[in-house]
Design a protein around this motif. Sequence first.
Motif, short mmCIF file in Angstrom:
data_model
loop_
_atom_site.label_atom_id
_atom_site.label_comp_id
_atom_site.label_asym_id
_atom_site.label_seq_id
_atom_site.Cartn_x
_atom_site.Cartn_y
_atom_site.Cartn_z
N PHE A 120 18.72 57.77 2.82
CA PHE A 120 20.10 58.05 2.86
C PHE A 120 20.66 57.33 4.10
N VAL A 121 21.79 56.79 4.05
CA VAL A 121 22.28 55.93 5.20
C VAL A 121 22.20 56.67 6.53
N GLY A 122 21.32 56.03 7.52
CA GLY A 122 21.25 56.92 8.84
C GLY A 122 19.63 57.42 8.75
N SER A 123 18.95 57.51 7.54
CA SER A 123 17.74 58.02 7.64
C SER A 123 16.83 56.96 8.42
N ASP A 124 15.70 57.44 8.96
CA ASP A 124 14.67 56.56 9.30
C ASP A 124 13.88 56.01 8.19
N ALA A 125 13.51 54.77 8.47
CA ALA A 125 12.53 53.95 7.29
C ALA A 125 11.78 53.05 8.11
N VAL A 126 10.96 52.61 7.47
CA VAL A 126 9.83 51.48 7.74
C VAL A 126 9.84 50.29 6.76
N ALA A 127 9.87 49.21 7.26
CA ALA A 127 9.99 48.18 6.11
C ALA A 127 8.34 47.81 6.19
N LEU A 128 7.78 47.57 5.24
CA LEU A 128 6.33 47.37 5.24
C LEU A 128 6.41 45.86 4.42
N VAL A 129 5.65 44.96 4.91
CA VAL A 129 5.55 43.61 4.39
C VAL A 129 4.03 43.10 4.49
N LYS A 130 3.60 42.63 3.25
CA LYS A 130 1.97 42.02 3.43
C LYS A 130 2.24 40.74 4.20
N ALA A 131 1.18 40.28 5.00
CA ALA A 131 1.18 38.97 5.64
C ALA A 131 1.16 37.98 4.59
N THR A 132 0.83 38.00 3.61
CA THR A 132 0.81 37.07 2.36
C THR A 132 2.15 36.88 1.91
N ASP A 133 2.92 37.80 2.09
CA ASP A 133 4.36 37.83 1.62
C ASP A 133 5.33 37.18 2.63
N VAL A 134 4.97 36.86 3.73
CA VAL A 134 5.79 36.27 4.71
C VAL A 134 5.74 34.69 4.74
N SER A 135 6.56 34.00 4.58
CA SER A 135 6.78 32.48 4.71
C SER A 135 7.74 32.29 6.01
N LEU A 136 6.97 31.15 6.45
CA LEU A 136 7.81 30.47 7.74
C LEU A 136 8.54 29.33 7.74
N ALA A 137 9.54 29.17 8.23
CA ALA A 137 10.40 28.04 8.45
C ALA A 137 10.76 27.62 9.85
N THR A 138 10.86 26.54 9.94
CA THR A 138 11.19 25.77 11.12
C THR A 138 12.41 25.11 10.96
N ASP A 139 13.23 24.91 12.32
CA ASP A 139 14.42 24.04 11.99
C ASP A 139 14.50 22.50 12.12
#
Length: 139
Positions: A120-139
């Motif tokens: 619910f809005v206001g509840s604690d939560a943890v976002a879980l993301v596998k390293a292989t699902d992270v892309s990187l961008a540079t400017d």
Amino acid sequence: MTLSIRNQLPGTVTAVHPGEAMATVDVHLDGGQDLTAAVTLDAAADMALTPGMPVRALVKSTEVSVATHLVEGLSIRNQLPGAVVGLTTGAVMATVRISVPGGELTAAITKDAATELGLFVGSDAVALVKATDVSLATD
């Protein structure tokens, strides 16, 4: 360039660990958390990733899982604690917006999962993301 990827967190590369085909890249996010990305060696070389380089960590909302607390004994490298600031449920799917220090992450999960987690809005939560699902961008 405009991207459809909602989740974009700014940070700085702290280390690059090359392997045989992939490299893991440690990123210190502007919000204070540490994140690991796994990218191909070619991408790491093409981007000339080095410690101190500013980057944006990009994660599709469909690649973000949600927990109600930090999880031990899990292969997922990235756990970003925060609070639910938005929750939209449809007939089958739910969109969960989680505020984390330095930004916000959106997760697309099933409606049933959102209900079972008691989100619910206001509840604690943890976002879980596998390293292989992270892309990187540079400017």
